[in-house]
Design a protein around this motif. Sequence first.
Motif, PDB file in Angstrom:
ATOM      1  N   GLN A  23      49.098  30.159  42.895  1.00  0.00           N
ATOM      2  CA  GLN A  23      48.082  30.481  43.893  1.00  0.00           C
ATOM      3  C   GLN A  23      46.748  30.852  43.253  1.00  0.00           C
ATOM      4  N   LEU A  24      45.699  30.514  43.983  1.00  0.00           N
ATOM      5  CA  LEU A  24      44.345  30.820  43.526  1.00  0.00           C
ATOM      6  C   LEU A  24      43.700  31.782  44.512  1.00  0.00           C
ATOM      7  N   LEU A  25      43.156  32.855  43.999  1.00  0.00           N
ATOM      8  CA  LEU A  25      42.385  33.763  44.856  1.00  0.00           C
ATOM      9  C   LEU A  25      40.927  33.393  44.695  1.00  0.00           C
ATOM     10  N   LEU A  26      40.346  32.898  45.764  1.00  0.00           N
ATOM     11  CA  LEU A  26      38.952  32.475  45.713  1.00  0.00           C
ATOM     12  C   LEU A  26      38.097  33.588  46.304  1.00  0.00           C
ATOM     13  N   ILE A  27      37.309  34.237  45.452  1.00  0.00           N
ATOM     14  CA  ILE A  27      36.517  35.387  45.890  1.00  0.00           C
ATOM     15  C   ILE A  27      35.097  34.917  46.142  1.00  0.00           C
ATOM     16  N   THR A  28      34.625  35.070  47.372  1.00  0.00           N
ATOM     17  CA  THR A  28      33.247  34.699  47.671  1.00  0.00           C
ATOM     18  C   THR A  28      32.522  35.915  48.219  1.00  0.00           C
ATOM     19  N   GLY A  29      31.229  35.777  48.351  1.00  0.00           N
ATOM     20  CA  GLY A  29      30.443  36.889  48.875  1.00  0.00           C
ATOM     21  C   GLY A  29      29.069  36.878  48.260  1.00  0.00           C
ATOM     22  N   PRO A  30      28.133  37.583  48.892  1.00  0.00           N
ATOM     23  CA  PRO A  30      26.765  37.592  48.374  1.00  0.00           C
ATOM     24  C   PRO A  30      26.668  38.297  47.017  1.00  0.00           C
ATOM     25  N   ASN A  31      25.547  38.151  46.358  1.00  0.00           N
ATOM     26  CA  ASN A  31      25.315  38.856  45.094  1.00  0.00           C
ATOM     27  C   ASN A  31      25.464  40.349  45.310  1.00  0.00           C
ATOM     28  N   GLY A  32      26.125  41.003  44.387  1.00  0.00           N
ATOM     29  CA  GLY A  32      26.262  42.448  44.500  1.00  0.00           C
ATOM     30  C   GLY A  32      27.388  42.886  45.408  1.00  0.00           C
ATOM     31  N   ALA A  33      28.186  41.941  45.891  1.00  0.00           N
ATOM     32  CA  ALA A  33      29.267  42.305  46.807  1.00  0.00           C
ATOM     33  C   ALA A  33      30.467  42.879  46.057  1.00  0.00           C
ATOM     34  N   GLY A  34      30.508  42.692  44.751  1.00  0.00           N
ATOM     35  CA  GLY A  34      31.593  43.276  43.974  1.00  0.00           C
ATOM     36  C   GLY A  34      32.580  42.249  43.450  1.00  0.00           C
ATOM     37  N   LYS A  35      32.181  40.989  43.379  1.00  0.00           N
ATOM     38  CA  LYS A  35      33.091  39.946  42.894  1.00  0.00           C
ATOM     39  C   LYS A  35      33.473  40.194  41.434  1.00  0.00           C
ATOM     40  N   THR A  36      32.461  40.418  40.612  1.00  0.00           N
ATOM     41  CA  THR A  36      32.720  40.664  39.197  1.00  0.00           C
ATOM     42  C   THR A  36      33.485  41.963  39.006  1.00  0.00           C
ATOM     43  N   THR A  37      33.118  42.976  39.826  1.00  0.00           N
ATOM     44  CA  THR A  37      33.806  44.267  39.731  1.00  0.00           C
ATOM     45  C   THR A  37      35.293  44.101  40.033  1.00  0.00           C
ATOM     46  N   LEU A  38      35.609  43.293  41.050  1.00  0.00           N
ATOM     47  CA  LEU A  38      37.019  43.058  41.381  1.00  0.00           C
ATOM     48  C   LEU A  38      37.743  42.411  40.201  1.00  0.00           C
ATOM     49  N   LEU A  39      37.078  41.437  39.559  1.00  0.00           N
ATOM     50  CA  LEU A  39      37.702  40.792  38.401  1.00  0.00           C
ATOM     51  C   LEU A  39      37.905  41.789  37.266  1.00  0.00           C
ATOM     52  N   ARG A  40      36.926  42.679  37.082  1.00  0.00           N
ATOM     53  CA  ARG A  40      37.050  43.665  36.006  1.00  0.00           C
ATOM     54  C   ARG A  40      38.148  44.684  36.305  1.00  0.00           C
ATOM     55  N   LEU A  41      38.336  44.969  37.602  1.00  0.00           N
ATOM     56  CA  LEU A  41      39.454  45.842  37.985  1.00  0.00           C
ATOM     57  C   LEU A  41      40.773  45.191  37.610  1.00  0.00           C
ATOM     58  N   VAL A  42      40.904  43.906  37.955  1.00  0.00           N
ATOM     59  CA  VAL A  42      42.142  43.189  37.658  1.00  0.00           C
ATOM     60  C   VAL A  42      42.342  43.094  36.140  1.00  0.00           C
ATOM     61  N   ALA A  43      41.226  42.918  35.418  1.00  0.00           N
ATOM     62  CA  ALA A  43      41.310  42.810  33.958  1.00  0.00           C
ATOM     63  C   ALA A  43      41.672  44.140  33.309  1.00  0.00           C
ATOM     64  N   GLY A  44      41.563  45.214  34.077  1.00  0.00           N
ATOM     65  CA  GLY A  44      41.900  46.521  33.515  1.00  0.00           C
ATOM     66  C   GLY A  44      40.740  47.184  32.805  1.00  0.00           C
ATOM     67  N   ALA A  45      39.540  46.598  32.922  1.00  0.00           N
ATOM     68  CA  ALA A  45      38.375  47.193  32.259  1.00  0.00           C
ATOM     69  C   ALA A  45      37.810  48.353  33.071  1.00  0.00           C
ATOM     70  N   LEU A  46      38.126  48.379  34.361  1.00  0.00           N
ATOM     71  CA  LEU A  46      37.683  49.469  35.228  1.00  0.00           C
ATOM     72  C   LEU A  46      38.909  50.043  35.928  1.00  0.00           C
ATOM     73  N   THR A  47      38.825  51.298  36.315  1.00  0.00           N
ATOM     74  CA  THR A  47      39.914  51.863  37.106  1.00  0.00           C
ATOM     75  C   THR A  47      39.474  51.902  38.560  1.00  0.00           C
ATOM     76  N   PRO A  48      40.388  51.539  39.477  1.00  0.00           N
ATOM     77  CA  PRO A  48      39.999  51.516  40.890  1.00  0.00           C
ATOM     78  C   PRO A  48      39.734  52.913  41.410  1.00  0.00           C
ATOM     79  N   GLU A  49      38.803  52.980  42.361  1.00  0.00           N
ATOM     80  CA  GLU A  49      38.489  54.248  43.021  1.00  0.00           C
ATOM     81  C   GLU A  49      39.689  54.691  43.849  1.00  0.00           C
ATOM     82  N   ASP A  50      40.369  53.701  44.425  1.00  0.00           N
ATOM     83  CA  ASP A  50      41.516  53.993  45.275  1.00  0.00           C
ATOM     84  C   ASP A  50      42.398  52.749  45.291  1.00  0.00           C
ATOM     85  N   GLY A  51      43.663  52.924  45.657  1.00  0.00           N
ATOM     86  CA  GLY A  51      44.556  51.783  45.788  1.00  0.00           C
ATOM     87  C   GLY A  51      45.277  51.438  44.500  1.00  0.00           C
TER      88      GLY A  51
END
Lengths: 215, 216
Positions: free
Chosen positions: A42-70
């Motif tokens: 499966q492919l998760l296709l993340i779309t959204g305007p600039n600054g919506a958090g697409k890269t941040t979501l990828l960095r969360l998954v990569a483990g470079a950031l810790t989630p605020e919640d969840g």
Amino acid sequence: MPNAHPKPLQLPPIRLAAAGLAARRGERLLFSGLDFTLAPGQLLLITGPNGAGKTTLLRLVAGALTPEDGTLVWQGIDEDARPQALMHLLSHRTAIKPRLTLSEDLAFWQAVNGPGPDAFEALDRVGLGGLDWLEAGLLSAGQQRRLALARLIVSPRPVWLLDEPTAALDAEGDAMVAALLADHLGQGGLALCATHLPLALEGADIVRLRLGAPR
Amino acid sequence: MTGFFALIAREIRLSTRRGGEALTLVMFFVMVTALFPFAVGPDRELLARLAPGIVWTSALLAMLLGLDRIFRDDHADGSLALLNHGQLPLEAVVGAKVIAHWLLTALPLIVATPVLAVLLGMDVEGWGRSALSLLCGTPALTGLGVLGAATTAGLRRGGLVAPILILPLAVPVLIFGVAAAEGGILAPTLFLLAISLLTCALSPFLGALALRAGDD
């Protein structure tokens, strides 16, 4: 582009489940309450305007950031294994050293990331065939992106995190990325892809996630 | 382990291709040392007596000069993020950096010490003791330096912060190094070796910790 036939290699079946994911950058809450599950192929296709958090979501998954919640749970990997070693990361920071040749670059990342197909095969696949002796600093932006994509091929891994994979690529490059992704998914891999552009992926099992404007 | 050696090989290859980076450090080392005879005056006996301190101070300064390149480029171009996704744990990556940095900065300095011996009027025995003390002490300076570089890797204008951070920590190395170079007793050399071992054993773990903390 030469017609490459990927070997029917099977990647280890891995699942990713996110529940109630939230991320904050500085003062702003980028997104919250994000749920998705990804199964092999499966492919998760993340779309959204600039600054919506697409890269941040990828960095969360990569483990470079810790989630605020969840929570983010990987299923199908050993307890003591580092999830990082199962993922490939592709972003605008291509980590290309201008003074290394293409084959040196691929040989290095293959040594770091794990064994796999031959570097020449991978360069052919991304449309850089015959340029293995060239210093990477002489490549154009699009060609550098292609070299970064070749690294994903030389070390097969089950999870791909792609941040704008088609940036700087021409139309033929877009098709190449789509073909690579289709092969990866066909082998039972997962991919998370943040993009603005529609990827020509027919028949792929796509989970769509649209991030809204940040609050 | 292939990744570990590949990383060391890449560091060496990058440094040699970037055109005489090691040579610049050696030139700096020799020129700082060459300043002392001008400053102190042509008193050969005085110079020979000061020589161990001069050699060690110059070596310390030269080692500080090369700190910036250890992690800054890799942090800026995304290599460090990708290395964190390699098969090697980040600790091993930092360990490889320590070894590569020693080979690329400390070893050329030690090789250049005969030139300094001539400049400072040292005899062969004095030169041998200085070179040996550098061999025993530079691993400690390298370990501290990598630690400082890891701490400041993410700072945008951190070029001078790492040297200032580690300079106070390098003082014990300097004291025992000069004592070992002056010779006579074995104890300072053993202390120097102990500091080097401790620093090199701890720096990969502390360095990785610093890099992770700086990543967020």
